[in-house]
Design an enzyme around this catalytic site. Structure first.
Site, PDB file in Angstrom:
ATOM      1  N   CYS A  20     -69.315 -21.519  33.363  1.00  0.00           N
ATOM      2  CA  CYS A  20     -70.671 -20.989  33.194  1.00  0.00           C
ATOM      3  C   CYS A  20     -71.144 -21.069  31.749  1.00  0.00           C
ATOM      4  O   CYS A  20     -72.331 -21.298  31.494  1.00  0.00           O
ATOM      5  CB  CYS A  20     -70.770 -19.564  33.722  1.00  0.00           C
ATOM      6  SG  CYS A  20     -69.558 -18.405  33.037  1.00  0.00           S
ATOM      7  N   HIS A  74     -69.212 -13.507  32.590  1.00  0.00           N
ATOM      8  CA  HIS A  74     -70.189 -14.401  33.214  1.00  0.00           C
ATOM      9  C   HIS A  74     -71.255 -14.719  32.173  1.00  0.00           C
ATOM     10  O   HIS A  74     -71.429 -13.977  31.201  1.00  0.00           O
ATOM     11  CB  HIS A  74     -70.818 -13.758  34.446  1.00  0.00           C
ATOM     12  CG  HIS A  74     -71.723 -14.675  35.209  1.00  0.00           C
ATOM     13  ND1 HIS A  74     -71.327 -15.935  35.611  1.00  0.00           N
ATOM     14  CD2 HIS A  74     -73.023 -14.537  35.620  1.00  0.00           C
ATOM     15  CE1 HIS A  74     -72.317 -16.520  36.251  1.00  0.00           C
ATOM     16  NE2 HIS A  74     -73.361 -15.700  36.260  1.00  0.00           N
ATOM     17  N   ASP A  90     -79.667 -18.230  36.687  1.00  0.00           N
ATOM     18  CA  ASP A  90     -78.229 -18.067  36.911  1.00  0.00           C
ATOM     19  C   ASP A  90     -77.806 -19.108  37.938  1.00  0.00           C
ATOM     20  O   ASP A  90     -78.222 -19.060  39.095  1.00  0.00           O
ATOM     21  CB  ASP A  90     -77.930 -16.656  37.413  1.00  0.00           C
ATOM     22  CG  ASP A  90     -76.441 -16.386  37.583  1.00  0.00           C
ATOM     23  OD1 ASP A  90     -75.642 -17.352  37.533  1.00  0.00           O
ATOM     24  OD2 ASP A  90     -76.070 -15.216  37.782  1.00  0.00           O
TER      25      ASP A  90
END
Length: 205
Positions: A20, A74, A90
């Site tokens: 990520c 994250h 996202d």
């Protein structure tokens, strides 16, 4: 929602599962290349805590009806062009891409009140231009002791800065005064980035 999104289609974004931090770096790079006038309004946001156990809902990797998962950290992308218009991009959420800030935070993080302190979420917010310059990862965190990959890496070379081979830990760290950007609790994060239309209207009178 309006259609003037920085990234109209999620399929057009660079994405590799479990990377990520690099996915968001690529989004910042794309804005720098295609919409440079918007870069100063964009942020990379890391979510973690001291124990690296943060629950998030509405995640593709989540389980159950609420799609909840506990990550060590994250990262997501934010675009804040106007006081009452903050959008979250996202690549791992099951919510729309993008989603307005208030909806994203409400459904993804819910509240810390029902969680044990060790699961409270903290947010390191880094301006996109800073992230492009300072982020560096040789992907060592994704290798097992024998050198094999925990998850297959992106096909492009590692993202390395001119001064550091691997500084991912500085971004995941949620100690105030350390690392780039600013660190917020969940309530501080919401207070800083969420401005309701009513509040903005009152402020502009």
């Amino acid at each position: 929602m309006a259609t003037d999104f920085l990234f109209p289609k999620i399929a057009d974004c660079s994405y590799v599962s479990c990377y990520c931090e690099e996915n968001v770096w690529k989004l910042c790079e794309q804005v720098q290349r295609t919409r440079p006038e918007e870069l100063s309004k964009c942020y990379a946001v890391f979510v973690s805590n001291e124990g690296r156990t943060v629950p998030l809902w509405r995640q593709k990797a989540g389980r159950g009806d609420d799609q909840v998962v506990i990550w060590d950290y994250h990262v997501f992308f934010m675009h804040n062009p106007l006081p009452n218009r903050c959008l979250v991009y996202d690549l791992d959420t099951t919510l729309p891409f993008p989603t307005y800030f208030h909806k994203y935070v409400t459904e993804t993080f819910r509240s810390d009140l029902a969680l044990r302190p060790e699961h409270h979420r903290f947010f390191r917010v880094i301006p996109a231009d800073t992230y492009l310059i300072e982020f560096s990862s040789d992907r060592r965190h994704m290798r097992r002791p024998d050198g094999s990959w925990i998850k297959p890496p992106p096909s492009y070379p590692p993202i390395l800065s001119n001064t550091n081979m691997h500084c991912l830990g500085d971004f995941i760290c949620m100690s105030a005064g350390k690392g780039p950007g600013a660190v917020y609790s969940l309530s501080e994060f919401v207070q800083y980035f969420y401005k309701s239309p009513h509040v903005v209207a009152q402020h502009n009178k």
